[in-house]
Write a protein that holds these residues in place. Structure first.
Motif, PDB file in Angstrom:
ATOM      1  N   UNK A   1       1.035  -1.150  -0.041  1.00 56.48           N
ATOM      2  CA  UNK A   1       0.150  -0.018   0.176  1.00 56.48           C
ATOM      3  C   UNK A   1       0.962   0.868   0.070  1.00 56.48           C
ATOM      4  N   UNK A   2       0.684   2.026  -0.776  1.00 57.89           N
ATOM      5  CA  UNK A   2       1.656   3.269  -0.708  1.00 57.89           C
ATOM      6  C   UNK A   2       0.964   4.178  -0.400  1.00 57.89           C
ATOM      7  N   UNK A   3       1.236   5.573   0.267  1.00 58.74           N
ATOM      8  CA  UNK A   3       0.778   6.880   1.097  1.00 58.74           C
ATOM      9  C   UNK A   3       1.631   7.987   0.858  1.00 58.74           C
ATOM     10  N   UNK A   4       1.173   8.698  -0.362  1.00 57.19           N
ATOM     11  CA  UNK A   4       2.690  10.274  -0.316  1.00 57.19           C
ATOM     12  C   UNK A   4       3.975   9.136   0.472  1.00 57.19           C
ATOM     13  N   UNK A   5       4.810   8.090  -1.204  1.00 60.76           N
ATOM     14  CA  UNK A   5       5.550   7.966  -1.068  1.00 60.76           C
ATOM     15  C   UNK A   5       6.158   7.886   0.108  1.00 60.76           C
ATOM     16  N   UNK A   6       5.074   7.125   1.365  1.00 58.54           N
ATOM     17  CA  UNK A   6       5.586   6.303   1.319  1.00 58.54           C
ATOM     18  C   UNK A   6       5.404   4.286   1.725  1.00 58.54           C
ATOM     19  N   UNK A   7       6.143   3.787   1.799  1.00 61.68           N
ATOM     20  CA  UNK A   7       5.756   2.240   0.752  1.00 61.68           C
ATOM     21  C   UNK A   7       5.224   1.217   2.472  1.00 61.68           C
ATOM     22  N   UNK A   8       3.979   0.566   2.772  1.00 61.67           N
ATOM     23  CA  UNK A   8       3.581  -0.505   3.564  1.00 61.67           C
ATOM     24  C   UNK A   8       3.179  -1.153   2.754  1.00 61.67           C
ATOM     25  N   UNK A   9       3.904  -2.553   3.439  1.00 61.00           N
ATOM     26  CA  UNK A   9       4.621  -4.004   2.907  1.00 61.00           C
ATOM     27  C   UNK A   9       3.256  -4.241   3.725  1.00 61.00           C
ATOM     28  N   UNK A  10       2.832  -5.222   3.599  1.00 63.20           N
ATOM     29  CA  UNK A  10       1.630  -6.075   4.226  1.00 63.20           C
ATOM     30  C   UNK A  10       1.826  -8.050   4.659  1.00 63.20           C
TER      31      UNK A  10
ATOM     32  N   UNK B   1      -5.160  -0.740   6.509  1.00 64.62           N
ATOM     33  CA  UNK B   1      -4.796  -0.988   5.222  1.00 64.62           C
ATOM     34  C   UNK B   1      -4.694  -1.840   4.652  1.00 64.62           C
ATOM     35  N   UNK B   2      -3.191  -1.733   4.990  1.00 62.80           N
ATOM     36  CA  UNK B   2      -1.856  -2.873   4.305  1.00 62.80           C
ATOM     37  C   UNK B   2      -2.398  -4.097   5.457  1.00 62.80           C
ATOM     38  N   UNK B   3      -2.764  -3.741   6.391  1.00 57.66           N
ATOM     39  CA  UNK B   3      -3.819  -5.735   7.125  1.00 57.66           C
ATOM     40  C   UNK B   3      -5.005  -5.600   6.024  1.00 57.66           C
ATOM     41  N   UNK B   4      -6.204  -5.273   5.963  1.00 53.73           N
ATOM     42  CA  UNK B   4      -6.354  -5.539   5.854  1.00 53.73           C
ATOM     43  C   UNK B   4      -6.371  -5.839   4.665  1.00 53.73           C
ATOM     44  N   UNK B   5      -5.450  -5.318   3.592  1.00 54.33           N
ATOM     45  CA  UNK B   5      -5.143  -6.391   2.348  1.00 54.33           C
ATOM     46  C   UNK B   5      -4.166  -7.435   2.306  1.00 54.33           C
TER      47      UNK B   5
END
Length: 207
Positions: free
Chosen positions: A21-30, A123-127
């Protein structure tokens, strides 16, 4: 009454695929993992830290247990309750247990604020759950049955008739069999064996 006899729970059959999940250049890997104990948590985190050795935050939540529940959340340097709790909220939302969810963040240079972080970790956890294979398992009670070899046929006949799962067995002059049965059938199975002369049955207490 039906709630007291609930003897199933939901968990994962295998680790989920990686989601991003990407948000304002931050990347969140779940990631979501099925776990049985805290050692499994450590192993999964070590694995991910090798895989993402330049990431800033490894935030996670896990829950263990089917009747007595234990859980832990970790914000790993993010503002208090902005990461671990939103992840744990998804574990509750999907009604699963024996689960670890890890969300790894690569900071993109733009601060998201607490509200933005809560939303991103959730969102990343949900995905991760949406791509995971969620399965239903039974809560089993394990018994140890001890008997002399001469009573083997009696014991085996009941195991076969009742379609009971054998976990392990030691067959010598004195025999011992570990069986597993669904919680709702446990009392009935115990009574059957307990009523037979020369057969000892006791519940196996897991540590």
């Amino acid at each position: 009454m039906s709630e007291a006899l609930k003897d199933t729970y939901k968990t994962l059959s295998k680790p989920s695929e990686e989601v991003l999940f990407k948000e304002k250049n931050s990347k969140f890997f779940g990631y979501a993992f099925p776990i049985n104990n805290e050692d499994d948590v450590k192993e999964a985190l070590e694995l991910l830290k090798k895989q993402h050795n330049s990431a800033r935050h490894f935030c996670y939540a896990y829950q263990l247990g089917t009747e007595s529940i234990s859980y832990r959340v970790n914000d790993d340097g993010e503002p208090n309750n902005s990461a671990g709790m939103p992840i744990y909220g998804q574990i509750q939302s999907f009604d699963v247990t024996n689960i670890l969810v890890v969300v790894i963040r690569y900071f993109g240079g733009v601060k998201l604020g607490v509200g933005g972080l809560i939303s991103a970790y959730k969102t990343a956890a949900q995905m991760a759950f949406e791509v995971a294979d969620i399965v239903e398992k039974t809560i089993d009670v394990h018994f140890i049955i001890s008997f002399d070899y001469k009573n083997m046929n009696k014991v085996m006949r009941i195991i076969k008739e009742k379609n009971i799962e054998m976990v392990s067995q030691t067959m010598e002059m004195s025999c011992e069999i570990e069986i597993a049965t669904r919680k709702k059938n446990a009392e009935n199975i115990f009574d059957i064996f307990n009523s037979i002369y020369e057969i000892i049955i006791k519940e196996k207490v897991s540590l």
